[in-house]
Design a protein around this motif. Structure first.
Motif, PDB file in Angstrom:
ATOM      1  N   UNK A  10       0.840  -1.207   0.000  1.00 55.65           N
ATOM      2  CA  UNK A  10       0.000   0.000   0.000  1.00 55.65           C
ATOM      3  C   UNK A  10       0.868   1.247   0.000  1.00 55.65           C
ATOM      4  N   UNK A  11       1.939   1.231   0.776  1.00 61.69           N
ATOM      5  CA  UNK A  11       2.793   2.421   0.819  1.00 61.69           C
ATOM      6  C   UNK A  11       3.418   2.681  -0.543  1.00 61.69           C
ATOM      7  N   UNK A  12       3.819   1.594  -1.210  1.00 61.68           N
ATOM      8  CA  UNK A  12       4.389   1.773  -2.550  1.00 61.68           C
ATOM      9  C   UNK A  12       3.404   2.486  -3.457  1.00 61.68           C
ATOM     10  N   UNK A  13       2.113   2.064  -3.360  1.00 62.76           N
ATOM     11  CA  UNK A  13       1.095   2.700  -4.201  1.00 62.76           C
ATOM     12  C   UNK A  13       0.876   4.148  -3.781  1.00 62.76           C
ATOM     13  N   UNK A  14       0.877   4.380  -2.467  1.00 66.74           N
ATOM     14  CA  UNK A  14       0.440   5.687  -1.969  1.00 66.74           C
ATOM     15  C   UNK A  14       1.489   6.777  -2.117  1.00 66.74           C
ATOM     16  N   UNK A  15       2.782   6.415  -2.022  1.00 66.36           N
ATOM     17  CA  UNK A  15       3.803   7.457  -1.954  1.00 66.36           C
ATOM     18  C   UNK A  15       3.757   8.365  -3.176  1.00 66.36           C
ATOM     19  N   UNK A  16       3.633   7.744  -4.364  1.00 68.08           N
ATOM     20  CA  UNK A  16       3.617   8.584  -5.561  1.00 68.08           C
ATOM     21  C   UNK A  16       2.385   9.480  -5.573  1.00 68.08           C
ATOM     22  N   UNK A  17       1.234   8.922  -5.136  1.00 63.34           N
ATOM     23  CA  UNK A  17       0.017   9.731  -5.089  1.00 63.34           C
ATOM     24  C   UNK A  17       0.183  10.894  -4.130  1.00 63.34           C
ATOM     25  N   UNK A  18       0.819  10.632  -2.992  1.00 62.86           N
ATOM     26  CA  UNK A  18       0.987  11.693  -2.008  1.00 62.86           C
ATOM     27  C   UNK A  18       1.865  12.812  -2.547  1.00 62.86           C
ATOM     28  N   UNK A  19       2.941  12.433  -3.243  1.00 60.46           N
ATOM     29  CA  UNK A  19       3.827  13.460  -3.789  1.00 60.46           C
ATOM     30  C   UNK A  19       3.084  14.278  -4.835  1.00 60.46           C
ATOM     31  N   UNK A  20       2.291  13.575  -5.662  1.00 61.51           N
ATOM     32  CA  UNK A  20       1.510  14.279  -6.681  1.00 61.51           C
ATOM     33  C   UNK A  20       0.528  15.242  -6.023  1.00 61.51           C
ATOM     34  N   UNK A  21      -0.135  14.772  -4.962  1.00 59.19           N
ATOM     35  CA  UNK A  21      -1.107  15.625  -4.273  1.00 59.19           C
ATOM     36  C   UNK A  21      -0.409  16.825  -3.638  1.00 59.19           C
TER      37      UNK A  21
END
Lengths: 146, 173
Positions: A10-21
């Motif tokens: 989940x963290x792998x998926x989320x990190x890029x989204x968080x940076x984008x956000x």
């Protein structure tokens, strides 16, 4: 660090989204709630959560501590530097109208973008640096104790 | 709900639960700010209060201890101080204008000027950003400097120069 499989995926998926956000909050701050402070915090959280799950060594490989410490100072320099540029162009300190003299409104846009970027860089740097400082000390307890 | 969370925080002695509850407290406060149409403040509260400070507190717990030490002092003096301060604050709110009152000093001073002029002077739709970054640019520069100073202070206190150079080696020892 072979355990916590679900967390790691989940963290792998989320990190890029968080940076984008974080980038969205940073550069869309003119139009919607948010700005440098919030974006900096979200950006820092992305790196911190990566560090928590994958270990300090991995996140140091992505973002070495010396770079973080430079970022802390760079943000303030960007902010202050914007003001100095305004002064060099013959306007008051932090009067962004100087950036495009024939159209002061655009200058304001550029100036706000620049100083918000400065704020964001400093906040990101400070938060990650504080996390590094905490995490670099040997912890007193293991995972199971929680 | 804010009060219930605060009482739960005060009653708990397991610090992990306390940290989680203070995150909940921040989120509830953020909801309150959204209700009062202060979206920017709510956003900051959610990101900083509930997000990053929870993580930093967890880091602190990992370095120290996870159960609160039993207090040795009598709780009467802190209780009295809290009651007196709280009473003074509530007394202060009695004189404040009602929420949303158009004649309140906040709405009659520079506020309307910013609201009217920021659209053609700055051209940024979000007035909060226009005020923060342009009209009050000096203040925000000061805030950034405060964050910078705080970060430097924590680094000097916790990590130290030698540790900062070589964190991996420190981990092994």
């Amino acid at each position: 660090m072979r355990h916590h499989l679900i967390l790691r995926v989940i963290v792998k998926l989320l990190v890029s989204t968080m940076i984008l956000y974080a980038l969205y909050v940073q550069f869309h701050g003119d139009y919607s709630p948010g700005g440098g402070f919030q974006a900096g915090v979200i950006m820092a959280v992305a790196f911190i959560i990566y560090g928590i799950v994958f270990g300090l060594r991995k996140v140091h490989a992505v973002l070495p501590p010396w770079l973080v410490h430079k970022l802390v100072a760079l943000g303030v320099l960007v902010y202050g530097g914007t003001g100095v540029v305004n002064m060099l162009q013959g306007y008051e300190f932090l009067n962004y109208g100087s950036l495009t003299p024939h159209h002061p409104e655009h200058g304001q846009h550029w100036g706000i973008l620049a100083v918000e970027a400065g704020v964001g860089i400093t906040v990101t740097g400070v938060m990650i640096a504080i996390y590094y400082a905490f995490a670099a000390r040997p912890p007193r307890m293991s995972d199971e104790e929680w | 709900m804010l009060v219930a969370t605060a009482i739960a925080i005060a009653k708990m002695d397991r610090l992990f639960a306390v940290v989680m509850l203070s995150g909940v407290f921040s989120l509830l406060a953020a909801l309150l700010f959204v209700n009062m149409d202060a979206v920017d403040v709510a956003f900051t509260e959610a990101a900083v209060g509930a997000g990053i400070s929870t993580v930093l507190m967890l880091g602190t717990i990992a370095l120290t201890s996870r159960v609160e030490k039993p207090s040795t002092q009598s709780p009467l003096i802190p209780l009295a101080a809290c009651i007196v301060t709280g009473a003074a604050l509530i007394y202060g709110t009695l004189d404040m204008p009602n929420f949303g009152d158009p004649n309140a000093p906040v709405h009659t001073h520079v506020g309307p000027e910013y609201l009217e002029n920021s659209q053609h002077e700055i051209g940024v739709p979000n007035v909060v950003t226009a005020i923060l970054a342009s009209y009050r640019g000096y203040d925000t520069l000061g805030e950034t400097a405060v964050v910078f100073t705080a970060g430097i202070g924590v680094l000097l206190l916790i990590s130290g120069l030698r540790r900062r150079r070589d964190p991996d080696e420190e981990e092994d020892t």
